[in-house]
Each structure stands twice: as C-alpha cells, then as structure tokens.
Design a protein around this motif. Structure first.
Motif, PDB file in Angstrom:
ATOM      1  N   TYR A  39       0.797  -1.226   0.000  1.00  0.00           N
ATOM      2  CA  TYR A  39       0.000   0.000   0.000  1.00  0.00           C
ATOM      3  C   TYR A  39       0.831   1.279   0.000  1.00  0.00           C
ATOM      4  O   TYR A  39       0.312   2.355  -0.250  1.00  0.00           O
ATOM      5  N   CYS A  40       2.118   1.186   0.316  1.00  0.00           N
ATOM      6  CA  CYS A  40       2.945   2.382   0.492  1.00  0.00           C
ATOM      7  C   CYS A  40       2.988   3.216  -0.786  1.00  0.00           C
ATOM      8  O   CYS A  40       3.196   2.691  -1.875  1.00  0.00           O
ATOM      9  N   SER A  41       2.822   4.522  -0.635  1.00  0.00           N
ATOM     10  CA  SER A  41       2.756   5.436  -1.769  1.00  0.00           C
ATOM     11  C   SER A  41       4.151   5.973  -2.104  1.00  0.00           C
ATOM     12  O   SER A  41       4.535   7.065  -1.706  1.00  0.00           O
ATOM     13  N   HIS A  42       4.912   5.183  -2.853  1.00  0.00           N
ATOM     14  CA  HIS A  42       6.269   5.594  -3.224  1.00  0.00           C
ATOM     15  C   HIS A  42       6.245   6.571  -4.392  1.00  0.00           C
ATOM     16  O   HIS A  42       5.269   6.666  -5.128  1.00  0.00           O
ATOM     17  N   THR A  43       7.343   7.310  -4.566  1.00  0.00           N
ATOM     18  CA  THR A  43       7.521   8.282  -5.648  1.00  0.00           C
ATOM     19  C   THR A  43       6.286   9.161  -5.814  1.00  0.00           C
ATOM     20  O   THR A  43       5.802   9.400  -6.912  1.00  0.00           O
ATOM     21  N   SER A  44       5.783   9.644  -4.701  1.00  0.00           N
ATOM     22  CA  SER A  44       4.588  10.487  -4.692  1.00  0.00           C
ATOM     23  C   SER A  44       4.697  11.451  -3.522  1.00  0.00           C
ATOM     24  O   SER A  44       5.313  11.134  -2.495  1.00  0.00           O
ATOM     25  N   ASN A  45       4.085  12.640  -3.665  1.00  0.00           N
ATOM     26  CA  ASN A  45       4.140  13.578  -2.543  1.00  0.00           C
ATOM     27  C   ASN A  45       3.236  13.163  -1.392  1.00  0.00           C
ATOM     28  O   ASN A  45       3.161  13.845  -0.376  1.00  0.00           O
ATOM     29  N   LEU A  46       2.554  12.018  -1.534  1.00  0.00           N
ATOM     30  CA  LEU A  46       1.806  11.444  -0.418  1.00  0.00           C
ATOM     31  C   LEU A  46       2.706  10.594   0.477  1.00  0.00           C
ATOM     32  O   LEU A  46       2.277  10.154   1.545  1.00  0.00           O
ATOM     33  N   PHE A  47       3.949  10.383   0.042  1.00  0.00           N
ATOM     34  CA  PHE A  47       4.818   9.430   0.738  1.00  0.00           C
ATOM     35  C   PHE A  47       4.967   9.746   2.229  1.00  0.00           C
ATOM     36  O   PHE A  47       4.772   8.882   3.082  1.00  0.00           O
ATOM     37  N   ALA A  48       5.307  10.976   2.569  1.00  0.00           N
ATOM     38  CA  ALA A  48       5.551  11.322   3.975  1.00  0.00           C
ATOM     39  C   ALA A  48       4.272  11.253   4.804  1.00  0.00           C
ATOM     40  O   ALA A  48       4.250  10.658   5.891  1.00  0.00           O
ATOM     41  N   THR A  49       3.204  11.840   4.306  1.00  0.00           N
ATOM     42  CA  THR A  49       1.961  11.860   5.078  1.00  0.00           C
ATOM     43  C   THR A  49       1.304  10.487   5.144  1.00  0.00           C
ATOM     44  O   THR A  49       0.582  10.195   6.101  1.00  0.00           O
ATOM     45  N   TRP A  50       1.529   9.636   4.147  1.00  0.00           N
ATOM     46  CA  TRP A  50       0.996   8.267   4.174  1.00  0.00           C
ATOM     47  C   TRP A  50       1.491   7.524   5.404  1.00  0.00           C
ATOM     48  O   TRP A  50       0.767   6.748   6.032  1.00  0.00           O
ATOM     49  N   HIS A  51       2.738   7.774   5.782  1.00  0.00           N
ATOM     50  CA  HIS A  51       3.327   7.032   6.891  1.00  0.00           C
ATOM     51  C   HIS A  51       2.844   7.501   8.262  1.00  0.00           C
ATOM     52  O   HIS A  51       3.043   6.803   9.259  1.00  0.00           O
ATOM     53  N   ARG A  52       2.218   8.650   8.339  1.00  0.00           N
ATOM     54  CA  ARG A  52       1.780   9.157   9.647  1.00  0.00           C
ATOM     55  C   ARG A  52       0.708   8.264  10.272  1.00  0.00           C
ATOM     56  O   ARG A  52       0.875   7.793  11.406  1.00  0.00           O
ATOM     57  N   PRO A  53      -0.422   8.005   9.613  1.00  0.00           N
ATOM     58  CA  PRO A  53      -1.399   7.107  10.234  1.00  0.00           C
ATOM     59  C   PRO A  53      -0.903   5.679  10.358  1.00  0.00           C
ATOM     60  O   PRO A  53      -1.379   4.923  11.206  1.00  0.00           O
ATOM     61  N   TYR A  54       0.074   5.279   9.529  1.00  0.00           N
ATOM     62  CA  TYR A  54       0.623   3.924   9.638  1.00  0.00           C
ATOM     63  C   TYR A  54       1.341   3.752  10.974  1.00  0.00           C
ATOM     64  O   TYR A  54       1.134   2.800  11.707  1.00  0.00           O
ATOM     65  N   VAL A  55       2.207   4.701  11.305  1.00  0.00           N
ATOM     66  CA  VAL A  55       2.901   4.645  12.593  1.00  0.00           C
ATOM     67  C   VAL A  55       1.899   4.763  13.731  1.00  0.00           C
ATOM     68  O   VAL A  55       2.030   4.121  14.776  1.00  0.00           O
ATOM     69  N   LEU A  56       0.897   5.596  13.532  1.00  0.00           N
ATOM     70  CA  LEU A  56      -0.134   5.780  14.556  1.00  0.00           C
ATOM     71  C   LEU A  56      -0.859   4.471  14.843  1.00  0.00           C
ATOM     72  O   LEU A  56      -1.149   4.144  16.008  1.00  0.00           O
ATOM     73  N   ALA A  57      -1.162   3.708  13.799  1.00  0.00           N
ATOM     74  CA  ALA A  57      -1.841   2.420  13.976  1.00  0.00           C
ATOM     75  C   ALA A  57      -0.962   1.453  14.763  1.00  0.00           C
ATOM     76  O   ALA A  57      -1.428   0.750  15.673  1.00  0.00           O
ATOM     77  N   PHE A  58       0.310   1.413  14.422  1.00  0.00           N
ATOM     78  CA  PHE A  58       1.258   0.532  15.118  1.00  0.00           C
ATOM     79  C   PHE A  58       1.324   0.901  16.597  1.00  0.00           C
ATOM     80  O   PHE A  58       1.237   0.048  17.484  1.00  0.00           O
ATOM     81  N   GLU A  59       1.463   2.195  16.873  1.00  0.00           N
ATOM     82  CA  GLU A  59       1.566   2.664  18.255  1.00  0.00           C
ATOM     83  C   GLU A  59       0.270   2.420  19.022  1.00  0.00           C
ATOM     84  O   GLU A  59       0.287   2.077  20.206  1.00  0.00           O
ATOM     85  N   GLN A  60      -0.852   2.563  18.346  1.00  0.00           N
ATOM     86  CA  GLN A  60      -2.160   2.356  18.977  1.00  0.00           C
ATOM     87  C   GLN A  60      -2.315   0.926  19.479  1.00  0.00           C
ATOM     88  O   GLN A  60      -2.733   0.696  20.621  1.00  0.00           O
TER      89      GLN A  60
END
Length: 294
Positions: free
Chosen positions: A119-140
């Motif tokens: 699902y990771c959005s590589h080579t896109s300006n969504l790349f950085a923000t995509w990872h924010r909720p991902y880390v949040l889910a892991f931490e949750q």
C-alpha cells in the motif's frame, strides 16, 4: 520501528496509512452515510492513535532515554514481544500491520490492493503523510497491549507500572546522535542478543528480544518467493550468508552507520535547505529541470 530488516514487509517499525484512513475517519460534512457505510466502519480497524491523557499528549522518547525509565522499558519489551506473537490472521497483529508496507502483498482489513507492491505510496508527494497514520496504527495497538501487560505485573504495590503504561508512547531511535560514553550508535538492546533479561517487581524474567529480530512461521515463507528471503526464517541485519544459517552482523551495521553519519546528516541538511517545496522534498521522484538540473 528501530531495526534494519531484510524483508521489506517488516522495515520497522514506523510507517503510515493515509491512503486507507480516509475510509475509516469521520463522515465528510454534508454526506449522508448509508447503512452499508456504517456497517463497514463498524467492522473496520479505526486508526485513532494512543489516547490523550488529561489533555496532555505524552512525548515519544529516544530509545536510550526510554531505557532509563525501567517500568516503561519493561512494559515496552513485554508488549512488543506479545505483539509479535499475535495470531497472524488478526489485522492488529505485528505480521499484518507490518505487511501493509509490502510483502506478503495481501489485502489488509478488506482494503483492495491496487497493485502487487503493497500500500505504500512511493515516488509520490503522499509518501511522507501516508506514513503518519501507519505509525499511529502501530503505536495504537502496542499501547493497548502495554495496558494489558501492566495489569498482569505482580507485586506492583505502588501502581508504578500502571502509571507508566498510561503515558506510554513508542520510542524512536536517533541515528544521528553521537555517543558520549563510547557505546555503539546501534543501541545494545537492539543489537546485543536474541534474548533479554528484565528486572520486574517479582524478580527477573528472560524473554525473546523483540528488538533483535522477528521470527516468521514456516508457512510464512511462501509469501517471500525470491531467494534468499524464501529460506530466512527471521529478519536479519547485514546477513552473514545467503542461506538458512545466516545471522545478523550487527557490529558491522553499527560501524557502517557511524562512518556514514556525517554524510547522512549533510544530505538531510541539503534536503531541508535546497527543497523549499514539499512536493519535491517529500519523495524520491525525479522531475527534470525542477531546480535547474537536467
């Protein structure tokens, strides 16, 4: 996330999920939900993050700082160990959450895969923000397990572990921090041993070190068809060989990081100074002539 891993599925630990979170969040203003929408949300994993305590948001600590807080450190390792042992069919499991980022290229929580690259959005300006909720889910998920572990600690007469659990946040690793005491840049709990000893209120306990490696089950190996990944049964750092007996060479990893620290730091400073536009800074896609370069 803290370790270098050789299977892209488990590149750890901190990654985000903004391409999915839109279907899990609050309704869009003016939009009338149908029963089907409501039913889907009820059956989905809602990414909310760890809760705010009394209006305060606890800080995430650098892993070497977290280690100084014995109750939180013990809770972290116990919970992470339990997290890694969850049934791998559970969408909240370490295996499934890590798999969002790449292999085994299967649907997570009913969200269709557009292509077989995760699902990771590589080579896109969504790349950085995509990872924010991902880390949040892991931490949750990890936070919830920490709460369960805290209630099981025996002889916690002062409630020290329950208090520590309430303000727990996943630590980070500052690879750029220079050691002042001669210790390696890769902290010893990460690189030292496959087992780790915890000093708990009711005595010592030896557990599998969840920061050292993640072990796959035999059936998982079919999800990694390309050699040598199809024979390695655990995550590895700087693998010693290409066969099943391969081990991590953590001392070489640490040495390489120490040698590369100045270069990495300079590259990051260049990114911060030379790329004022987020669309350029946020990913590795290349647009010719963007900054006058061919």
């Amino acid at each position: 996330m803290v370790a270098f891993v050789v299977k892209t599925t488990f590149t750890f630990l901190f990654v985000w999920l903004s391409s999915i979170i839109g279907s899990l969040g609050a309704p869009v203003e003016g939009h009338q939900d149908t029963p089907r929408h409501l039913h889907r949300r009820a059956d989905s994993f809602a990414i909310t993050g760890a809760p705010v305590i009394d209006g305060n948001i606890p800080q995430r600590l650098e892993i070497r700082e977290l280690r100084k807080n014995i109750p939180q450190w013990n809770l972290y390792l116990l919970a992470l160990n339990q997290f890694q042992q969850m049934n791998q069919t559970d969408v909240r499991s370490y295996y499934q959450l890590s798999g969002i980022h790449g292999r085994p290229f299967t649907e997570w929580d009913g969200v269709p895969l557009i292509q077989q690259i995760g699902y990771c959005s590589h080579t896109s300006n969504l790349f950085a923000t995509w990872h924010r909720p991902y880390v949040l889910a892991f931490e949750q998920v990890l936070y919830d397990i920490v709460q369960e572990v805290a209630t099981s600690i025996q002889n916690d007469t002062n409630g020290e572990y329950k208090t520590a659990a309430s303000t727990f946040r996943h630590p980070y690793w500052d690879w750029a921090a220079r050691s002042t005491d001669g210790s390696p840049v890769l902290p010893s709990p990460i690189s030292g041993s496959a087992f780790i000893v915890l000093n708990l209120p009711n005595g010592t306990l030896t557990i599998n070190n969840p920061l050292f490696q993640y072990t796959f089950t035999v059936s998982d190996l079919s999800a990694f068809p390309d050699p040598p990944f199809n024979v390695w049964q655990q995550t590895l750092r700087y693998p010693s060989t290409q066969n099943v007996t391969s081990t991590s060479q953590n001392s070489l990893v640490s040495r390489q990081i120490e040698q590369s620290q100045p270069t990495y730091a300079q590259r990051i400073m260049t990114l911060l100074q030379a790329y004022p536009r987020f669309t350029n800074f946020s990913n590795s896609a290349w647009t010719p002539n963007e900054l006058g370069y061919e």
